[in-house]
Design an enzyme around this catalytic site. Structure first.
Site, PDB file in Angstrom:
ATOM      1  N   SER A 214       1.838   5.317   0.595  1.00  0.00           N
ATOM      2  CA  SER A 214       1.664   4.103  -0.190  1.00  0.00           C
ATOM      3  C   SER A 214       0.374   3.420   0.243  1.00  0.00           C
ATOM      4  O   SER A 214      -0.177   3.687   1.316  1.00  0.00           O
ATOM      5  CB  SER A 214       2.847   3.155  -0.007  1.00  0.00           C
ATOM      6  OG  SER A 214       2.935   2.730   1.337  1.00  0.00           O
ATOM      7  N   HIS A 215      -0.102   2.513  -0.579  1.00  0.00           N
ATOM      8  CA  HIS A 215      -1.363   1.838  -0.263  1.00  0.00           C
ATOM      9  C   HIS A 215      -1.271   1.054   1.046  1.00  0.00           C
ATOM     10  O   HIS A 215      -2.199   1.051   1.849  1.00  0.00           O
ATOM     11  CB  HIS A 215      -1.745   0.891  -1.401  1.00  0.00           C
ATOM     12  CG  HIS A 215      -2.078   1.593  -2.678  1.00  0.00           C
ATOM     13  ND1 HIS A 215      -2.952   2.642  -2.741  1.00  0.00           N
ATOM     14  CD2 HIS A 215      -1.636   1.396  -3.952  1.00  0.00           C
ATOM     15  CE1 HIS A 215      -3.053   3.063  -3.984  1.00  0.00           C
ATOM     16  NE2 HIS A 215      -2.267   2.331  -4.742  1.00  0.00           N
ATOM     17  N   ILE A 216      -0.156   0.390   1.272  1.00  0.00           N
ATOM     18  CA  ILE A 216      -0.053  -0.423   2.488  1.00  0.00           C
ATOM     19  C   ILE A 216      -0.026   0.465   3.730  1.00  0.00           C
ATOM     20  O   ILE A 216      -0.575   0.110   4.781  1.00  0.00           O
ATOM     21  CB  ILE A 216       1.180  -1.352   2.454  1.00  0.00           C
ATOM     22  CG1 ILE A 216       1.103  -2.346   3.624  1.00  0.00           C
ATOM     23  CG2 ILE A 216       2.482  -0.572   2.478  1.00  0.00           C
ATOM     24  CD1 ILE A 216       2.130  -3.447   3.541  1.00  0.00           C
TER      25      ILE A 216
END
Length: 618
Positions: A214-216
């Protein structure tokens, strides 16, 4: 019925499970779920229950308490947990609002109203499901060979001496806060997946599942921040008990140990310096744009200064021998170059004046430190661009041609509306704060828009050709979800099928987790997507992915996934063949590009589509 519900719940709450084995606990959990479903219509829980009942039955073809069975049961329990959370959150929201209104009109003491929705949930028969779920999961995860912890980013070794002061808050609520002067460990029960990690934060711990890709998670690894999930309720409560304390965090394999630090203020100052060095955003210099005569350019004209790295990479993939020899495909595309937005704005002076006024309000509010006013002004900028900006007359024909070529004849006005939403996303709050932290002036950030065909994907995948957690360049890490990749890169709740595979020929993939994301996303039919492609993402040393929006011309459909029938869970042979094929693709693309790659793609039947490949942030 109400009396029976109360009786059953009280019986479950009063059970002494000391002598119960895990089979008995799972059996009681099944009965508790059935009890909830007798008189209430919970669609997600019905689907999750079918998955759990099949996993808990004797005719699923798996050996009970084997590692394979335990991984299936682990996914089934997570599926039940997510369905329960969804329905109870809905119930809480539904009853809280009328309680607030009635309480205000009746002039009740707010103390009796504030937590009304939560108390309704606590009195629900689903509470019995929650208890049995927490009593069953530890044994299943142990049998699956899994720690209660899920580690997405390892963080700095310095955390073992001092990590910072534990702060319990939603990560979304501290966007724009700077903890550099006093390092912090954030305990956030939920993650949206797109939040930025503020400077000075050394670790983010959550009770929600976190996808490694995921981006985070990518941003956490890039900035040297520990990111990990503790889904076990008892384990989470133990973490929350550290609120306000200065702690150290030790990572040993899959396990994380959080304990009070005796190092004190001296360690705090050292950790703060380390945090500032590792967590502060890098200072960026963006490449300038090149003015072009065309509204729409084809892949042979994707060039630096005209479009961003996303379009350029796609053009390279389209002529890649590795992709062609593998039998994979790259969807058709074209792009509105960097200067298209400025040209559209110049053609509509009235809207340009509104945008200019709204941007002035953003600057004024930001200079005054007024976050609420800044947020409102940014909303105004986005709304003006998305809904007021008129389409230039000479843009209609190029968009119509693109739609006729690969967009299933989407109307030009609908394509332009999606494009405007991408342009407007330059001024979302997270992107604004990120540019500010990186010292990037707004007028140096330019937004191209990549128009691509959206194929009716049955599954989507993300591949990293070097294991993002261990850094092992000899091992591919992959994740696969049902439907489009929106559920994957956006870190939506639940686990994906995650696996590792050594790059040596003939290596057998190793399953880390089986899928249980409750909702999948699908294109109702072949359509187009407008993807952000700025000059401020996919940059060396900066994980800028996910800052800006991508918008489908026709909205995607959300469906509740039935994992009781999903081959990724139950067909081991098919699953292994797919993982091996994806690992081979990852190795081929990396060989073509020359450096480790972050690859996104999807599957339609037996066909594999590569949608993007960029240099992996390690």
């Amino acid at each position: 019925d109400i009396a029976m519900e109360k009786f059953y719940r009280q019986k479950i709450e009063g059970l002494d499970l000391t002598g119960w084995d895990y089979d008995a606990r799972l059996g009681q959990l099944e009965m508790s779920i059935r009890n909830v479903l007798v008189g209430q219509d919970f669609d997600r829980l019905v689907t999750a229950y079918d998955f759990f009942r099949k996993a808990n039955g004797g005719e699923n073809g798996l050996t009970r308490w084997s590692p394979e069975w335990a991984k299936v049961m682990d996914a089934a329990l997570e599926s039940v947990s997510l369905a329960m959370e969804h329905h109870m959150d809905q119930l809480c929201e539904l009853v809280q609002h009328p309680a607030d209104v009635i309480g205000e009109q009746a002039e009740c003491d707010p103390a009796y109203i504030t937590n009304f929705g939560e108390e309704v949930v606590r009195g629900h028969s689903m509470f019995a499901v929650s208890r049995m779920l927490s009593e069953s999961r530890p044994g299943v995860r142990q049998a699956a060979g899994r720690s209660p912890w899920d580690v997405a980013a390892l963080g700095s070794p310095a955390l073992a001496s001092y990590a910072g002061v534990v702060t319990v808050t939603e990560l979304a609520d501290v966007q724009g806060v700077d903890y550099s002067a006093a390092p912090a460990v954030i305990l956030s029960a939920r993650l949206g997946g797109l939040e930025d990690i503020p400077p000075g934060v050394t670790a983010v711990l959550t009770s929600a599942p976190v996808d490694l890709l995921s981006h985070i998670a990518i941003r956490a690894r890039q900035t040297g921040v520990l990111l990990a999930a503790m889904p076990d309720p008892a384990g989470w409560e133990a973490l929350v008990a550290n609120a306000g304390k200065g702690v150290k965090i030790e990572v040993v394999g899959e396990e994380i140990k959080v304990s009070e630090s005796s190092a004190g203020a001296a360690a705090a100052s050292t950790s703060s310096a380390t945090s500032s060095a590792t967590s502060s955003a890098p200072k960026l210099t963006l490449a300038p744009k090149v003015d072009t005569a065309e509204w729409l350019v084809t892949p042979d004209k994707y060039a630096p200064g005209v479009v961003g790295g996303k379009s350029s990479s796609l053009a390279k993939l389209g002529v890649s021998p590795a992709i062609a020899s593998f039998g994979a495909a790259v969807p058709a595309s074209s792009a509105l170059p960097f200067d298209a937005f400025d040209k559209a704005l110049a053609a509509d002076p009235a809207t340009a004046a509104k945008v200019s006024a709204a941007l002035s309000a953003v600057s004024t509010a930001d200079a005054a430190g007024d976050a609420a006013a800044r947020r409102a002004a940014l909303d105004s900028v986005r709304s003006t661009i998305a809904y007021d900006l008129k389409m230039p007359d000479d843009l209609v024909a190029p968009l119509a041609a693109a739609a006729a070529s690969y967009g299933n004849t989407c109307a030009p006005a609908d394509v332009y509306h999606a494009v405007k939403k991408v342009w407007a996303s330059k001024w979302n709050e997270r992107a604004f704060l990120s540019r500010k932290a990186c010292g990037v002036p707004d007028d140096s950030l330019h937004m191209a828009t990549l128009l691509m065909e959206v194929v009716p994907a049955t599954h989507a995948f993300v591949l990293h050709t070097a294991n993002p957690l261990t850094g092992d360049a000899g091992e591919v890490f992959g994740e696969v979800c049902v439907g489009l990749g929106e559920a994957l890169v956006g870190n939506e709740p639940g686990s994906a099928l995650s696996f590792t595979c050594a790059k040596s020929p003939g290596s057998v993939p190793v399953v880390k987790s089986l899928p249980c994301k409750p909702v999948s996303h699908h294109a109702p039919y072949t359509t187009m997507i407008a993807r952000s492609d700025s000059n401020g993402e996919d940059l060396e040393g900066f994980a800028g992915a996910g800052l800006y929006d991508s918008v489908t011309v026709v909205p995607t459909e959300s469906r509740v996934v039935s994992y009781a029938d999903e081959p990724l869970v139950w067909d081991e042979g098919k699953r292994t063949r797919l993982m091996s094929r994806l690992a081979e693709l990852a190795v081929a693309v990396e060989a073509e590009m020359g450096v480790p790659q972050d690859i996104e793609g999807c599957i339609v039947g037996d066909d594999v589509y590569v949608l993007q490949s960029r240099n992996q942030v390690l």
